[in-house]
Design an enzyme around this catalytic site. Sequence first.
Site, short mmCIF file in Angstrom:
data_model
loop_
_atom_site.label_atom_id
_atom_site.label_comp_id
_atom_site.label_asym_id
_atom_site.label_seq_id
_atom_site.Cartn_x
_atom_site.Cartn_y
_atom_site.Cartn_z
N GLU A 23 30.38 38.55 45.29
CA GLU A 23 31.10 38.45 44.02
C GLU A 23 32.31 37.52 44.12
O GLU A 23 32.62 36.80 43.17
CB GLU A 23 31.56 39.86 43.59
CG GLU A 23 30.40 40.74 43.19
CD GLU A 23 30.61 42.21 43.52
OE1 GLU A 23 30.75 42.54 44.72
OE2 GLU A 23 30.63 43.03 42.59
N HIS A 50 29.11 45.31 36.99
CA HIS A 50 28.57 44.65 38.20
C HIS A 50 28.04 43.25 37.87
O HIS A 50 27.20 42.70 38.58
CB HIS A 50 27.40 45.47 38.83
CG HIS A 50 27.85 46.66 39.62
ND1 HIS A 50 27.05 47.76 39.80
CD2 HIS A 50 29.00 46.92 40.28
CE1 HIS A 50 27.68 48.67 40.54
NE2 HIS A 50 28.88 48.17 40.84
N ASN A 73 41.06 40.77 43.64
CA ASN A 73 40.40 41.91 43.01
C ASN A 73 41.39 43.07 43.14
O ASN A 73 41.51 43.69 44.19
CB ASN A 73 39.09 42.20 43.76
CG ASN A 73 38.33 43.37 43.17
OD1 ASN A 73 38.80 44.03 42.24
ND2 ASN A 73 37.17 43.66 43.73
N ARG A 91 30.55 59.29 41.29
CA ARG A 91 30.27 59.36 39.84
C ARG A 91 28.85 59.87 39.63
O ARG A 91 27.96 59.53 40.40
CB ARG A 91 30.41 57.97 39.22
CG ARG A 91 31.84 57.48 39.16
CD ARG A 91 31.91 56.01 38.75
NE ARG A 91 32.07 55.14 39.90
CZ ARG A 91 31.92 53.82 39.89
NH1 ARG A 91 31.57 53.20 38.78
NH2 ARG A 91 32.10 53.09 40.97
N ARG A 105 39.03 39.08 39.45
CA ARG A 105 37.99 39.94 38.94
C ARG A 105 38.63 40.82 37.87
O ARG A 105 39.61 41.51 38.14
CB ARG A 105 37.46 40.81 40.07
CG ARG A 105 36.38 41.72 39.59
CD ARG A 105 35.91 42.62 40.68
NE ARG A 105 34.65 43.19 40.32
CZ ARG A 105 33.82 43.72 41.18
NH1 ARG A 105 34.11 43.74 42.45
NH2 ARG A 105 32.69 44.24 40.76
#
Length: 397
Positions: free
Chosen positions: A378, A180, A9, A240, A92
């Site tokens: 993940e 996600h 990732n 964010r 990813r």
Amino acid sequence: MDDFALVLNAGSSSLKFSVYKRPQSAAWNLDARGQIDGIGTSPRFSASDGAGTRIADDRTVAAKDGRAAFDALGAWLRARYGSARLLGVGHRVVHGGAKYARPTIVTPEVMADLRTLVPLAPLHQPYNLAAIETVAERQPGVPQVACFDTSFHRGQPAVAEVVPLPRELCRDGVQRYGFHGLSYEYIATVLPEVAPEIANARVIVAHLGSGASLCAMKNRKSVDSTFGFTALDGLCMGTRPGAIDPGVILHLVQGLGLSAKEVESVLYKKSGLLGISGISNDMRDLLGSAEPGARLAVDYFVYQAAKAIGALAAVLGGIDGLVFTAGIGENSTEIRRRICEASAWLGIELDGEANAQKGPRISRPGSRVSAWVVPTNEELMIARHTGALLGLIEAQA
Ligand code: ADP
């Protein structure tokens, strides 16, 4: 040592990795995971074994860029795994666009497609693709698989994907994508085992971490989510803002004279929990603070999550289950309690004791809508896809 698969990732300043041993049976075994942080500034390497025990401490490594970081990782892998074979690398990749509705084996054509998506995710996609290029260069012949954060959401109804701007402006991929997806897909795969009574029903999954979003699932398929064209939309996050009136952006540019780069930095790095509190983007700090700014940030986080749960419940025509996952969702008893209390009108009755023990079921036995805590994974999802696509094992765990 057994042969292994690597999951990567790659971000702008970090390279996260997981090593999975080739399974004896159907299940992938995590053997090590770690990361190189601070690439380009003060790079540091750390790793743990499959049981979570530290095997490489936060030590300085030479990694002036992503390629050098991969070389540092390669040296560590050679030292640990000797002559074991690298079977494949799963990545990813943030954006698969409208085309990639599932993971795919990387080819030059796939890379060309994925490069066209860089403008849609300039902070992530270039680094994801650079990692694929580096592996191809350093380990030619090792097959690679790209797993996308957007794929799980493809197949949503058109009305959930539309961005209501003039059609000619939306021609080049301006639509709602959702992100996600690897986390939601993992949750969808374990629901039949962990929460069988809701697995084939109407479920909202709340992925609450540094980034935060909700996914509405029917029969374990995504029908809508709070992320949109980018991962800025929807819930309030660490740095964010989540959904805001687009007129505010016009004001930043026209009224306050901020440049596009400055607005980008405000939206990705300075807003959300950090912006509201002026203290921290870390939920633990805010929950531990009595400062009014910290209290307001947490209140807003919960308020927006509950509001969005209501909106997705409307999309689903009611809900049967609410699932919490990721850093805040898995670890914060208080945030789960507050969101469940704010969603009591939907029929969620929280079981305080089960919530304190992290469930997995955290609602009372008679609760019309059940609530759950399900840890996400993940990396394992990427390992499974990589194994399946490359034919590394026959059956998937
Ligand atoms: P990412 O993978 O996106 O970096 P994580 O899923 O690891 O994010 O979530 C990070 C967030 O989880 C941080 O805001 C952190 O404060 C929060 N978190 C972790 N543990 C706890 C806890 N015990 N209580 C509250 N928040 C927590």
